[in-house]
Every structure is written in structure tokens, then in C-alpha cells.
Design a protein around this motif. Structure first.
Motif, PDB file in Angstrom:
ATOM      1  N   SER A 196     -10.148   7.264  -4.798  1.00  0.00           N
ATOM      2  CA  SER A 196      -8.812   6.683  -4.628  1.00  0.00           C
ATOM      3  C   SER A 196      -8.781   5.187  -4.311  1.00  0.00           C
ATOM      4  O   SER A 196      -7.914   4.462  -4.790  1.00  0.00           O
ATOM      5  N   TYR A 197      -9.718   4.724  -3.506  1.00  0.00           N
ATOM      6  CA  TYR A 197      -9.536   3.378  -2.956  1.00  0.00           C
ATOM      7  C   TYR A 197      -9.730   2.272  -4.002  1.00  0.00           C
ATOM      8  O   TYR A 197      -8.979   1.293  -4.013  1.00  0.00           O
ATOM      9  N   GLN A 250      -6.754  -0.328  -5.349  1.00  0.00           N
ATOM     10  CA  GLN A 250      -6.879  -1.801  -5.341  1.00  0.00           C
ATOM     11  C   GLN A 250      -6.553  -2.359  -6.722  1.00  0.00           C
ATOM     12  O   GLN A 250      -5.984  -3.439  -6.848  1.00  0.00           O
ATOM     13  N   ARG A 285       0.846  -1.189   0.000  1.00  0.00           N
ATOM     14  CA  ARG A 285       0.000   0.000   0.000  1.00  0.00           C
ATOM     15  C   ARG A 285       0.883   1.241   0.000  1.00  0.00           C
ATOM     16  O   ARG A 285       1.898   1.261   0.714  1.00  0.00           O
ATOM     17  N   GLY A 302     -11.116   4.299   9.100  1.00  0.00           N
ATOM     18  CA  GLY A 302     -10.806   5.450   9.946  1.00  0.00           C
ATOM     19  C   GLY A 302      -9.381   5.447  10.462  1.00  0.00           C
ATOM     20  O   GLY A 302      -8.546   4.630  10.061  1.00  0.00           O
ATOM     21  N   ARG A 346     -11.440  10.587  -1.523  1.00  0.00           N
ATOM     22  CA  ARG A 346     -11.164   9.195  -1.129  1.00  0.00           C
ATOM     23  C   ARG A 346     -12.062   8.239  -1.902  1.00  0.00           C
ATOM     24  O   ARG A 346     -11.673   7.114  -2.185  1.00  0.00           O
ATOM     25  N   ARG A 354      -8.362  -3.996  10.313  1.00  0.00           N
ATOM     26  CA  ARG A 354      -6.923  -3.862  10.044  1.00  0.00           C
ATOM     27  C   ARG A 354      -6.419  -2.551  10.651  1.00  0.00           C
ATOM     28  O   ARG A 354      -6.981  -1.490  10.406  1.00  0.00           O
TER      29      ARG A 354
HETATM   30 FE1  HDE Z   1      -6.564   6.724   3.064  1.00  0.00          FE
HETATM   31  N1  HDE Z   1      -5.776   5.589   1.572  1.00  0.00           N
HETATM   32  N2  HDE Z   1      -6.575   8.327   1.843  1.00  0.00           N
HETATM   33  N3  HDE Z   1      -7.194   7.931   4.600  1.00  0.00           N
HETATM   34  N4  HDE Z   1      -6.493   5.196   4.323  1.00  0.00           N
HETATM   35  C1  HDE Z   1      -5.456   4.301   1.669  1.00  0.00           C
HETATM   36  O1  HDE Z   1      -6.061   2.696   0.072  1.00  0.00           O
HETATM   37  C2  HDE Z   1      -6.405   8.290   0.512  1.00  0.00           C
HETATM   38  C3  HDE Z   1      -7.498   9.257   4.523  1.00  0.00           C
HETATM   39  C4  HDE Z   1      -6.936   5.162   5.609  1.00  0.00           C
HETATM   40  O2  HDE Z   1      -5.980  -1.071   6.211  1.00  0.00           O
HETATM   41  C5  HDE Z   1      -5.091   3.692   0.338  1.00  0.00           C
HETATM   42  O3  HDE Z   1      -6.288   0.453   0.110  1.00  0.00           O
HETATM   43  C6  HDE Z   1      -6.630   9.596  -0.060  1.00  0.00           C
HETATM   44  C7  HDE Z   1      -8.188   9.706   5.703  1.00  0.00           C
HETATM   45  C8  HDE Z   1      -6.693   3.866   6.188  1.00  0.00           C
HETATM   46  O4  HDE Z   1      -6.078  -1.379   4.058  1.00  0.00           O
HETATM   47  C9  HDE Z   1      -5.252   4.863  -0.637  1.00  0.00           C
HETATM   48  C10 HDE Z   1      -6.936  10.417   0.983  1.00  0.00           C
HETATM   49  C11 HDE Z   1      -8.292   8.590   6.498  1.00  0.00           C
HETATM   50  C12 HDE Z   1      -6.090   3.126   5.175  1.00  0.00           C
HETATM   51  C13 HDE Z   1      -5.717   5.968   0.283  1.00  0.00           C
HETATM   52  C14 HDE Z   1      -6.908   9.611   2.176  1.00  0.00           C
HETATM   53  C15 HDE Z   1      -7.658   7.508   5.793  1.00  0.00           C
HETATM   54  C16 HDE Z   1      -5.990   3.977   4.026  1.00  0.00           C
HETATM   55  C17 HDE Z   1      -3.804   2.935   0.313  1.00  0.00           C
HETATM   56  C18 HDE Z   1      -7.246  11.901   0.960  1.00  0.00           C
HETATM   57  C19 HDE Z   1      -8.912   8.491   7.900  1.00  0.00           C
HETATM   58  C20 HDE Z   1      -5.605   1.686   5.274  1.00  0.00           C
HETATM   59  C21 HDE Z   1      -4.164   1.463   0.370  1.00  0.00           C
HETATM   60  C22 HDE Z   1      -8.303  12.253   0.104  1.00  0.00           C
HETATM   61  C23 HDE Z   1     -10.317   8.753   7.903  1.00  0.00           C
HETATM   62  C24 HDE Z   1      -6.671   0.726   4.850  1.00  0.00           C
HETATM   63  C25 HDE Z   1      -5.594   1.442   0.184  1.00  0.00           C
HETATM   64  C26 HDE Z   1      -6.212  -0.689   5.060  1.00  0.00           C
HETATM   65  C27 HDE Z   1      -5.482   3.573   2.800  1.00  0.00           C
HETATM   66  C28 HDE Z   1      -6.029   7.187  -0.196  1.00  0.00           C
HETATM   67  C29 HDE Z   1      -7.136  10.167   3.454  1.00  0.00           C
HETATM   68  C30 HDE Z   1      -7.561   6.205   6.375  1.00  0.00           C
HETATM   69  C31 HDE Z   1      -4.020   5.230  -1.441  1.00  0.00           C
HETATM   70  C32 HDE Z   1      -6.519   9.944  -1.533  1.00  0.00           C
HETATM   71  C33 HDE Z   1      -8.718  11.108   5.994  1.00  0.00           C
HETATM   72  C34 HDE Z   1      -6.999   3.427   7.598  1.00  0.00           C
HETATM   73  O5  HDE Z   1      -6.231   4.604  -1.588  1.00  0.00           O
END
Ligand code: HDE
Length: 711
Positions: free
Chosen positions: A364-365, A369, A75, A150, A361, A115
Motif C-alpha cells: 500500500s505505501y 505515494q 493522505r 507505528g 501494508r 510524524r
Molecule cells: Fe497505514 N497507511 N495502513 N497503518 N499508516 C498509511 O500511507 C495501510 C496500518 C500508519 O505519517 C497510508 O503514506 C493499509 C497499521 C501511519 O505519513 C496508506 C493498512 C498501522 C501512517 C496506509 C494499514 C498503520 C499510515 C496513507 C492495512 C500501525 C501515517 C498515507 C493493511 C502499525 C504515515 C501513507 C505518515 C499511513 C495503508 C494499517 C500506521 C494508505 C493498507 C496496522 C502511522 O498507504
């Protein structure tokens, strides 16, 4: 149509034809991937015993090809993670606010997979980095998978998704030399932050002890954004999600975190795994803060701004259910690595808001993947499967598992009798909340997002004296690692907007002065009227001055369950004193390890053999919560053992409870400890009750100010 719903994902997997052999291999012959039995797995096929290897050796090629492709991209963020299975159970139906089925039926145990992760480090990085922790929950509900992706901090660094790649590029190791790993203490991170005043609130959290948790089991979780609940009358409510750990919220000391990173980089992963294996299942209550739509503009901040929290004094957290993690994964890669979370995995009754970070977001997710798991069929990987069967017209793609037997893969169709057909809302069909939108298309930020400091100050003011001094020290540490003085100076300017004393204390540690006129950050975005404006960060007056829930000093301190207690002993130890204390600690749910100068067995004062768990050489004080020194000749012998003395000094430095039996105080005397008061967490009366009460306090942080020791 809908398949039978079973209670856990594991059971459920029996219902689904996985189309892959998941057998363990016990009592089975070794085979190739095509199930050809292998006769020799020790030698490749050669032209003679000492000859070259033959290209014909398809068994060797299959094995090595598979090996060559074992890794998938980690990741980009949250690469380092660990996970567990469990269940979620609701306390009371929430129908007034949401029609989500799993939030209405108290009899259902919804399976979950959770996770936890760090953000910045690579997959093999240390667990104890100063960092935000990810807290992702996949609920396998009857209506589909719901993911709450979160963090352990309720706010975020940036307000708009378009800044996320910049933030992550800044915090990741610097591009020329890939240093430092899993650390924000470097130039590029602080350069970015010093130019991004909207990060200030998050920075206060990241520099607090929240960023170095004692255990993943002792962290809060937050959905961060405001989401929406929708009830069956289509009424909407803003909602913020919380996870409240039943063991309380606790952290380690920064010096300790750095040492744990060397002594046991898997500290958090191991702690979670071992607690679950021991049957001490981690539990969190699920909390919601609910705001009616009509109250959207009632606050001194914007509910859509992810750099803000709703103080619990304004909107209390209602605890609506409990999550229990009760099973470790069977295979790290198959489950923890391949799990695919997405804030857009929703169920009817929950919806998004226009929070611009959340909106980004949602793109992005899935995109991530596709590159990480390599195929749009990632939902077919067992850990990502819903407990009910997928019916749609999506077909084919890399590594497709499902064998669709029907002739039609389009809608509308008559050949397939119109199946699968759409569901009306009353039948559980998802409908988006009909938010009224009437506005111009702009690249702009609302002025209601311009206050970057008031909640940073609220957070700082809500901390105990010890917590405040930890924040000061963390900022001193991080900024002292920055090599460019102008960045430090800009940061001091920003900190002076939070609290003048804080800025002054950090400046003192850096040998600098707080700038009298903080540099005004440049506004890079163009406002709606098209005329670039000078950026004027504002600071509004918060409706509350301090908020109790923001300080870990107010957390649960009445249990020692799963705490790790070290008993330092060697030959001649008073057996009665050792076993009485051990029994009492175990009865309270603590874990006890006997630590001696060497492994094997030691002999007690009554001649009995006592098995040693760990040695002063292979473990460390930083891996324990408290230390007990039983009496007898053992304590005298250990008083001549420098590693034992160091063990105690370190426990003292890190503010942990220490107990010594009445006749074991020689060892304490050999240490640097001078203040042996019970109020200082040093128990010398041999009373297990007092020791247990001291351990439950977690730490005696006052020592840091009153009686420092070198260690
Ligand atoms: Fe994430 N974030 N994120 N994030 N995030 C990822 O998705 C992203 C944000 C968070 O255990 C990625 O599957 C963008 C906030 C967790 O598999 C990716 C933005 C919060 C996890 C991604 C944010 C998070 C991710 C990388 C701003 C808290 C781990 C791998 C717009 C609310 C999930 C994946 C796991 C993972 C993008 C901001 C939490 C790259 C573009 C705010 C817990 O898609």
C-alpha cells in the motif's frame, strides 16, 4: 561510491546538490520561477488603467497557475499530522539479535524525522478527536532509511489487509453528507465494528483515554506487528517495537477534549512545536520485546496476529536507546506533508513476518505515494532522501531531480565497468530471511487467530477504576450517536463477551438491556477445506490476568516539565505570592501564563506593573494543566468575575490540581468546589512544593465519582 555521512539531515543537505534554490529570499529581488526580476507584483498587465487583463501577462499566469496547483491529495488516512526532527542514540550494542548498524554502534547519533497523526480526520481537522494516533519514525541510517510506521496503540482493528478499505470507509465521514468529521461516533463505523468481533481488543483501546492524549509528547508508540531481527549468523528473533515517553503517558478528559477541539484545534501541534522551540525536547526510550524463533508457538495467541500484544509480564520490554526530538521543521509542506513513510523501507538486520496486515501494508505505501506525491521519484524530495547516495539503474519519470551522467542504466553492463554492483551480505547487501515455506495457496485464516476477546478482557481488567469508567462513558457516548438500535444491540452482545459488568453499564446508559444470547457474527471467509463453517469466536484463558503496563495509572508521575500552569490575577494581586510561585514552577520546567480579565498590564499590591499573557476571553481552562490563585485584592475581584469562576470550576471538573494562596480562598469559595483537601488536589496552604507534587499527579480522577461539579 559511498558519500561522507554527516550527523544530521540538515547538514547532510549541504553535501547533496539539491538542484533547487532553497534560499529564503531575504535581501533578494522578487523573481519569476525562471529568475526574471519582477518590477510590479501589485498589478496585472491591462489594456489601459481600466481595461481588460491581457493574456500576454505571463507573470500573472505563472503565479496563478502555481497557486492553482498548490495542493496535493491529502493522505487517505493519517491526513492530519505534525512532525519534528531529532536523533536516536543506542544504549548498548544489539549484535546478539540484529546486525542493523544503527542498532550496534552506540557512538552514532542517527538522525530521525517523526510524524504524528490522527487517522480519520481530514488535514484541517481537530487534534483532539477520539482516534488512534500515528507515530512514524524515519531513521536516516548509514545503510539506508529505516521507517518504523507505528501507532500509539499496540494492536489494530483487523487481522487481514483485505479488510482495511472497509474499515476506513466505515470510519470516514458518511458518503451521502460527509458527516461527521474526524469522529467514529456514527452509524457506519459501529455497523462495521459490530460485525467484526476481531476489532474488539482495539475498540477497548480506542474507547480508552489512550485515544485522547494530553500531548503527543506523552504518548507511547508501538510497531504493532511482530517484526524480525536477524543477526550476522542469520539467526532470527521475533521482535515487537515500543516507544516509551520519558514524561509518562497522560490523557485529557473526554469533555475536555471536545472543548479543546473548539478552543484550540491545533492543541497537539502547538504543544509539540512550542516545547521544541522552548528547548524542552521530547524524549522516548526505544524498547524491544524479543522472542526466539523456537518460542514462536509458546503463547496463547499467534505472534502473527496484529490484534494481540505480548504482555510485558511474559516478555519484558528492553529499553535499548533514546530518541530526542530537537528541531521543528522549516516548512510544513516540504517536510511534514511530503514525507513518505513505508514499512518496507528496511535495513539489513530487520525483516518482516507473515502478519497478513503487515504483508498488505508492504504494497500500500508505495502505491499511496505514487498517487499522493505523483511520481516514482518521491525518494528525491529532500525530506525523503537517504543520507547516502542512491546508485541504481532507475531513470527518468515525473520531476526527476538527479542528473545521471553515466552512459549505462542497465545491469549487467561492461561499458560502465559493471557499476553499480551488487553487495554481498557481508558488504551490507540486504538478504531476505530464508523462511521455510511449504504450503497450499489458500484464502483462509488460521484458527490461531480466532480468539477475539481474551486480550480485550485483559486490557479492561488492567485498567484503574477511573479508566474503566472512562471506557464505559466513551462507549455510551459513541453508541448513543448510532441511530440504528440493532447496531447498538449487536455491540452490547460483543461487549458482554469482554466483561458482563461493562456491557451492563453501557446498556444502562443507552436505556437498553444486554442481549442474553449475543448475535453470532457470520464467518465470511471460506476455510481451507473449502466448506463454509459457522464462525465460532473463541475465548482462551490469558496467561496473565492483568498487565500493569496497560494502565496509565502506573505511569511516570514525578515531573511537571512543560506543564502549562494558569495564574489567575488582576489588579491588587499579591506580588510576592505570585512571583514566588511562578519562580518555583519555572524552576521545575513548567510553563506559566498570567491570565487576567483584560490584556496589557495589571498593577500589583506594591504598585508594580505585571504583564498579562492571556485573558479570560482569549484562553480557556481546558488549555492548562493546573491553576494557581495568588492572594491579595485580586482574588476578591476575581470572585465577582463569572469567567474566572468558570475557569476554576472547569479545572476542577477536569480533575486538575488547583492551588490558592492562604488569603485567596474567597475565589475558591465562589466556585462549586467543596472538597478542598490536598488529597483531592486542592492546595490551600500556599506551599509551592505541595502544588508541584499535585500537578505531577496529572489528574485527580477520583473527583469524578466523589464530588462532581457542573461546568
Ligand atoms: Fe497505514 N497507511 N495502513 N497503518 N499508516 C498509511 O500511507 C495501510 C496500518 C500508519 O505519517 C497510508 O503514506 C493499509 C497499521 C501511519 O505519513 C496508506 C493498512 C498501522 C501512517 C496506509 C494499514 C498503520 C499510515 C496513507 C492495512 C500501525 C501515517 C498515507 C493493511 C502499525 C504515515 C501513507 C505518515 C499511513 C495503508 C494499517 C500506521 C494508505 C493498507 C496496522 C502511522 O498507504
Amino acid at each position: 561510491m559511498a558519500k561522507k555521512v554527516s550527523s544530521t539531515p540538515k547538514e547532510n543537505k549541504k553535501d547533496i546538490d539539491l538542484s533547487v534554490n532553497t534560499e529564503s529570499g531575504i535581501n533578494e529581488f522578487l523573481t519569476t520561477d525562471q529568475v526574471l526580476r519582477i518590477n510590479d507584483d501589485q498589478n496585472s498587465l491591462k489594456a489601459g488603467e481600466r481595461g481588460g487583463t491581457l493574456l500576454e501577462d505571463f507573470i500573472l499566469r505563472e503565479k496563478i497557475t502555481h497557486f492553482d496547483h498548490e495542493r496535493i491529495p491529502e493522505r487517505i488516512v493519517h491526513a492530519r499530522g505534525t512532525a519534528a526532527h531529532g536523533v536516536f542514540q543506542l544504549y548498548a550494542p544489539m549484535g546478539k539479535y540484529t546486525k542493523a548498524k544503527f542498532l550496534n554502534d552506540t557512538s552514532v547519533q542517527t538522525p530521525v524525522f517523526v510524524r504524528f497523526s490522527t487517522v480519520a480526520g481530514s488535514r484541517g481537522s481537530t487534534d483532539l478527536a477520539r482516534d488512534v494516533r500515528g507515530f512514524s519514525v524515519k531513521f536516516y541510517t548509514e545503510e539506508g532509511n529505516y521507517d518504523l510506521v507505528g501507532n500509539n496503540i499496540p494492536v489494530f482493528f483487523i487481522q487481514d489487509a483485505v479488510k482495511f478499505p472497509d474499515l476506513i470507509h466505515a470510519v470516514k465521514p458518511e458518503p451521502h453528507n460527509e458527516i461527521p468529521q474526524a469522529a467514529s461516533a456514527h452509524d457506519t463505523f459501529w455497523d462495521f465494528i459490530s460485525l467484526m468481533p476481531e476489532s474488539t481488543h482495539m475498540i477497548m483501546w480506542a474507547m480508552s483515554d489512550r485515544a485522547i492524549p494530553r500531548s503527543l509528547r506523552m504518548m507511547e508508540g508501538f510497531g504493532v506487528h511482530s517484526f524480525r531481527f536477524i543477526n550476522d549468523k542469520n539467526e532470527a528473533f521475533f521482535v515487537k517495537f515500543h516507544w516509551k515517553p520519558l514524561l509518562g503517558v497522560h490523557s485529557v478528559a473526554w469533555d475536555e477534549a471536545q472543548q479543546i477541539s473548539g478552543k484550540d484545534p491545533d492543541f497537539h501541534r502547538r504543544d509539540l512545536w512550542e516545547a521544541i522551540e522552548a528547548g524542552a525536547f521530547p524524549e522516548w526510550e526505544f524498547g524491544v520485546q524479543i522472542v526466539p524463533e523456537a518460542d514462536e508457538h509458546k503463547f496463547d495467541f499467534d505472534l502473527l496476529d496484529p490484534t494481540k500484544l505480548i504482555p510485558e509480564e511474559l516478555v519484558p520490554v528492553q529499553r535499548i536507546g533514546k530518541m530526542t526530538l530537537n528541531r521543528n521543521p522549516d516548512n510544513f509542506f516540504a517536510e511534514t506533508e511530503q514525507v513518505a513513510f513505508h514499512p518496507g523501507h528496511l535495513v539489513p538486520g530487520i525483516d518482516f513476518t507473515n502478519d497478513p496486515l503487515l504483508q498488505g501494508r508492504l504494497f500500500s505505501y508505495t502505491d499511496t505515494q505514487l498517487s499522493r506525491l505523483g511520481s516514482p521519484n518521491f525518494h528525491e524530495i529532500p525530506i525523503n532522501r537517504s543520507i547516502n547516495t542512491v546508485h541504481n539503474n532507475q531513470r527518468d519519470g515525473h520531476m526527476r531531480q538527479q542528473i545521471n551522467k553515466d552512459k549505462t542504466s542497465y545491469n549487467p553492463n561492461s561499458i560502465g565497468g559493471g557499476c553499480p554492483f551488487q553487495a554481498k551480505a557481508a558488504e551490507g547487501g540486504f538478504t531476505s530471511y530464508m523462511e521455510r515455506i511449504d504450503s497450499k495457496k489458500v484464502r483462509a485464516r488460521s484458527k490461531s487467530f480466532f480468539d477475539h476477546f481474551s486480550q480485550a478482557t485483559l486490557f479492561y481488567n488492567s485498567q484503574s477504576a477511573a479508566e474503566q469508567s472512562h471506557i464505559v462513558n466513551a462507549l455510551r457516548f459513541e453508541l448513543s450517536m448510532v441511530t440504528i438500535p440493532a447496531i447498538r444491540e449487536r455491540m452490547l452482545g460483543i461487549l458482554s463477551m469482554v466483561d458482563k459488568t461493562l456491557a451492563k453499564q453501557v446498556a444502562d446508559g443507552l436505556g437498553m438491556k444486554v442481549p442474553t444470547k449475543p448475535e453470532q457474527p457470520i464467518n465470511h471467509s471460506i476455510p481451507a477445506d473449502g466448506k463454509p463453517a459457522a464462525f465460532q469466536p473463541i475465548k482462551v484463558t490469558s496467561a496473565v490476568e492483568t498487565s500493569g503496563a496497560l494502565s496509565m495509572a502506573n505511569t511516570i508521575k514525578d515531573t511537571i516539565q512543560t506543564r502549562q500552569i494558569a495564574i489567575l490575577a488582576t489588579d491588587g494581586v499579591n506580588e510576592a505570592s505570585l512571583s514566588t510561585m511562578k519562580k518555583k514552577l519555572l524552576a521545575e520546567g513548567a510553563q506559566v501564563k498570567i491570565i487576567a480579565p483584560r490584556l496589557g498590564q495589571i498593577t500589583g499590591d506594591k504598585g508594580n506593573a505585571i504583564t498579562v499573557d492571556k485573558t479570560l476571553f482569549n484562553t480557556s481552562s481546558v488549555l492548562f494543566d493546573a491553576v494557581y490563585i495568588p492572594g491579595g485584592k485580586s482574588a476578591d475581584a476575581l470572585a465577582n468575575e463569572p469567567d474566572a469562576i468558570h475557569f476554576i470550576n472547569q479545572a476542577y471538573k477536569h480533575c486538575k490540581a488547583i492551588a490558592a494562596d492562604k488569603d485567596a480562598t474567597n475565589l475558591l469559595a465562589a466556585s462549586y468546589i467543596k472538597n478542598t483537601d490536598a488529597a483531592n488536589g486542592i492546595i490551600t496552604n500556599g506551599n509551592p512544593k505541595d502544588f508541584i507534587a499535585a500537578i505531577a499527579q496529572h489528574r485527580f480522577w477520583e473527583r469524578e465519582q466523589q464530588s462532581k461539579v457542573p461546568a
